[in-house]
Design a protein around this motif. Sequence first.
Motif, PDB file in Angstrom:
ATOM      1  N   SER A   1      -3.372  69.355  39.524  1.00 19.97           N
ATOM      2  CA  SER A   1      -2.208  68.872  38.784  1.00 19.97           C
ATOM      3  C   SER A   1      -2.242  69.344  37.333  1.00 19.97           C
ATOM      4  CB  SER A   1      -2.099  67.348  38.865  1.00 19.97           C
ATOM      5  OG  SER A   1      -3.143  66.723  38.182  1.00 19.97           O
ATOM      6  N   ARG A   2      -3.392  69.750  36.844  1.00 18.17           N
ATOM      7  CA  ARG A   2      -3.470  70.363  35.512  1.00 18.17           C
ATOM      8  C   ARG A   2      -2.969  71.802  35.571  1.00 18.17           C
ATOM      9  NH1 ARG A   2      -3.419  67.385  31.363  1.00 18.17           N
ATOM     10  NH2 ARG A   2      -4.526  68.946  30.161  1.00 18.17           N
ATOM     11  N   GLU A   3      -3.197  72.447  36.696  1.00 16.75           N
ATOM     12  CA  GLU A   3      -2.711  73.817  36.877  1.00 16.75           C
ATOM     13  C   GLU A   3      -1.193  73.794  37.033  1.00 16.75           C
ATOM     14  OE1 GLU A   3      -1.679  77.613  38.234  1.00 16.75           O
ATOM     15  OE2 GLU A   3      -1.413  75.885  39.514  1.00 16.75           O
ATOM     16  N   ASP A   4      -0.665  72.786  37.749  1.00 11.02           N
ATOM     17  CA  ASP A   4       0.775  72.642  37.973  1.00 11.02           C
ATOM     18  C   ASP A   4       1.060  71.171  38.246  1.00 11.02           C
ATOM     19  OD1 ASP A   4       3.422  72.703  38.751  1.00 11.02           O
ATOM     20  OD2 ASP A   4       3.129  74.141  40.362  1.00 11.02           O
ATOM     21  N   VAL A   5       1.641  70.461  37.278  1.00 10.58           N
ATOM     22  CA  VAL A   5       1.863  69.027  37.428  1.00 10.58           C
ATOM     23  C   VAL A   5       2.744  68.709  38.644  1.00 10.58           C
ATOM     24  CG1 VAL A   5       3.888  68.797  35.908  1.00 10.58           C
ATOM     25  CG2 VAL A   5       2.265  66.899  36.136  1.00 10.58           C
ATOM     26  N   LYS A   6       3.631  69.611  39.005  1.00 11.20           N
ATOM     27  CA  LYS A   6       4.504  69.424  40.171  1.00 11.20           C
ATOM     28  C   LYS A   6       3.911  70.157  41.370  1.00 11.20           C
ATOM     29  CE  LYS A   6       7.761  67.120  38.042  1.00 11.20           C
ATOM     30  NZ  LYS A   6       8.098  65.753  38.339  1.00 11.20           N
ATOM     31  N   VAL A   7       2.650  69.916  41.618  1.00  7.86           N
ATOM     32  CA  VAL A   7       1.865  70.653  42.608  1.00  7.86           C
ATOM     33  C   VAL A   7       2.472  70.599  44.014  1.00  7.86           C
ATOM     34  CG1 VAL A   7       0.270  68.760  43.131  1.00  7.86           C
ATOM     35  CG2 VAL A   7      -0.490  71.119  43.354  1.00  7.86           C
ATOM     36  N   PHE A   8       3.193  69.537  44.342  1.00  4.84           N
ATOM     37  CA  PHE A   8       3.772  69.409  45.684  1.00  4.84           C
ATOM     38  C   PHE A   8       5.238  69.829  45.740  1.00  4.84           C
ATOM     39  CE2 PHE A   8       0.515  65.903  45.842  1.00  4.84           C
ATOM     40  CZ  PHE A   8      -0.315  66.507  46.756  1.00  4.84           C
ATOM     41  N   GLU A   9       5.777  70.324  44.653  1.00  6.03           N
ATOM     42  CA  GLU A   9       7.218  70.516  44.541  1.00  6.03           C
ATOM     43  C   GLU A   9       7.824  71.471  45.562  1.00  6.03           C
ATOM     44  OE1 GLU A   9      10.221  70.379  40.942  1.00  6.03           O
ATOM     45  OE2 GLU A   9       8.708  71.944  40.729  1.00  6.03           O
ATOM     46  N   SER A  10       7.122  72.478  45.952  1.00  2.00           N
ATOM     47  CA  SER A  10       7.745  73.507  46.783  1.00  2.00           C
ATOM     48  C   SER A  10       7.662  73.243  48.282  1.00  2.00           C
ATOM     49  CB  SER A  10       7.119  74.868  46.469  1.00  2.00           C
ATOM     50  OG  SER A  10       5.739  74.846  46.768  1.00  2.00           O
ATOM     51  N   SER A  11       6.970  72.196  48.710  1.00  4.21           N
ATOM     52  CA  SER A  11       6.741  72.017  50.143  1.00  4.21           C
ATOM     53  C   SER A  11       6.930  70.573  50.593  1.00  4.21           C
ATOM     54  CB  SER A  11       5.315  72.424  50.509  1.00  4.21           C
ATOM     55  OG  SER A  11       5.051  73.738  50.115  1.00  4.21           O
TER      56      SER A  11
ATOM     57  N   TYR B   1     -13.589  66.546  36.807  1.00  4.00           N
ATOM     58  CA  TYR B   1     -12.573  66.838  35.805  1.00  4.00           C
ATOM     59  C   TYR B   1     -12.866  66.126  34.482  1.00  4.00           C
ATOM     60  CZ  TYR B   1      -8.454  67.192  33.062  1.00  4.00           C
ATOM     61  OH  TYR B   1      -7.615  67.457  32.009  1.00  4.00           O
ATOM     62  N   SER B   2     -12.698  66.862  33.395  1.00  4.53           N
ATOM     63  CA  SER B   2     -12.681  66.267  32.062  1.00  4.53           C
ATOM     64  C   SER B   2     -11.851  67.179  31.162  1.00  4.53           C
ATOM     65  CB  SER B   2     -14.090  66.083  31.487  1.00  4.53           C
ATOM     66  OG  SER B   2     -14.577  67.286  30.944  1.00  4.53           O
ATOM     67  N   VAL B   3     -11.178  66.586  30.222  1.00  2.00           N
ATOM     68  CA  VAL B   3     -10.378  67.356  29.269  1.00  2.00           C
ATOM     69  C   VAL B   3     -11.271  68.319  28.500  1.00  2.00           C
ATOM     70  CG1 VAL B   3      -8.966  67.176  27.169  1.00  2.00           C
ATOM     71  CG2 VAL B   3      -8.579  65.621  29.073  1.00  2.00           C
ATOM     72  N   ASP B   4     -12.457  67.844  28.121  1.00  2.00           N
ATOM     73  CA  ASP B   4     -13.371  68.712  27.371  1.00  2.00           C
ATOM     74  C   ASP B   4     -13.762  69.943  28.182  1.00  2.00           C
ATOM     75  OD1 ASP B   4     -13.321  66.928  25.252  1.00  2.00           O
ATOM     76  OD2 ASP B   4     -15.145  65.891  25.897  1.00  2.00           O
ATOM     77  N   LEU B   5     -14.081  69.735  29.460  1.00  2.00           N
ATOM     78  CA  LEU B   5     -14.454  70.859  30.316  1.00  2.00           C
ATOM     79  C   LEU B   5     -13.275  71.816  30.493  1.00  2.00           C
ATOM     80  CD1 LEU B   5     -16.663  72.149  32.023  1.00  2.00           C
ATOM     81  CD2 LEU B   5     -15.924  70.722  33.937  1.00  2.00           C
ATOM     82  N   GLU B   6     -12.088  71.254  30.669  1.00  2.00           N
ATOM     83  CA  GLU B   6     -10.901  72.108  30.793  1.00  2.00           C
ATOM     84  C   GLU B   6     -10.693  72.934  29.527  1.00  2.00           C
ATOM     85  OE1 GLU B   6      -6.085  71.879  31.602  1.00  2.00           O
ATOM     86  OE2 GLU B   6      -7.234  70.013  31.444  1.00  2.00           O
ATOM     87  N   ASN B   7     -10.856  72.312  28.372  1.00  2.00           N
ATOM     88  CA  ASN B   7     -10.680  73.034  27.103  1.00  2.00           C
ATOM     89  C   ASN B   7     -11.744  74.103  26.900  1.00  2.00           C
ATOM     90  OD1 ASN B   7      -8.390  71.603  26.393  1.00  2.00           O
ATOM     91  ND2 ASN B   7      -9.531  70.046  25.261  1.00  2.00           N
ATOM     92  N   GLU B   8     -12.978  73.824  27.361  1.00  2.00           N
ATOM     93  CA  GLU B   8     -14.074  74.779  27.182  1.00  2.00           C
ATOM     94  C   GLU B   8     -14.025  75.935  28.172  1.00  2.00           C
ATOM     95  OE1 GLU B   8     -17.748  72.585  27.472  1.00  2.00           O
ATOM     96  OE2 GLU B   8     -17.115  71.182  25.900  1.00  2.00           O
ATOM     97  N   LYS B   9     -13.742  75.617  29.444  1.00  2.00           N
ATOM     98  CA  LYS B   9     -13.869  76.631  30.496  1.00  2.00           C
ATOM     99  C   LYS B   9     -12.574  76.949  31.229  1.00  2.00           C
ATOM    100  CE  LYS B   9     -18.735  75.830  31.300  1.00  2.00           C
ATOM    101  NZ  LYS B   9     -19.791  75.716  32.270  1.00  2.00           N
ATOM    102  N   GLY B  10     -11.541  76.182  30.986  1.00  2.00           N
ATOM    103  CA  GLY B  10     -10.289  76.397  31.684  1.00  2.00           C
ATOM    104  C   GLY B  10     -10.289  75.739  33.056  1.00  2.00           C
TER     105      GLY B  10
END
Length: 176
Positions: free
Chosen positions: A96-106, A46-55
């Motif tokens: 957690s970048r896709e959904d910060v509350k990744v555990f919320e539903s279960s 994980y890196s912010v730069d990679l997320e910004n470049e490639k999603g």
Amino acid sequence: MKKIIALAGSTSKKSINKQFAYYVANQLSGADVLKLDLNDFSMPMYSVDLENEKGIPKEAINLAKLFRNADGIILSLAEHNGNFTAAFKNVFDWISREDVKVFESSPLLLLSSSPGERGGASVMNIALDRFPRHGATISAYFSLPSFYDNFKDGSLISDDLSSILNQKIDLFMKSL
């Protein structure tokens, strides 16, 4: 029938935490269990730069979706230097970048084990502090000490530990 995910926070082919998570999952009755392997969700570091470049990687999106659609999650954490494994931390960072509350539903049954007497207590404490910040409802938690002394031929051999674990499983199942 309740949909439960069982997963270990390790990529080791002989992961004791994967053995433990799958063992606990096999103890559930009246549930449809999906046993996941962290190796099936390989992602770049994980890196912010990679997320910004490639999603966000499709593997992270897929795992987050599985978590959201589950009725419950069994997660057994391996411990490296008192913390999450690098592989799990990386996957956790991405999902957690896709959904910060990744555990919320279960509801979550949080497990750990190690060859030592503390049973992954350090990583358990980190998870107990961190996961609620990501929406986790931790229904129960259990650390299995001295894995190789207490787990033989695919099952727990200590009646005392089995009794405690069964209580934790019951709490988890009641929370679904």
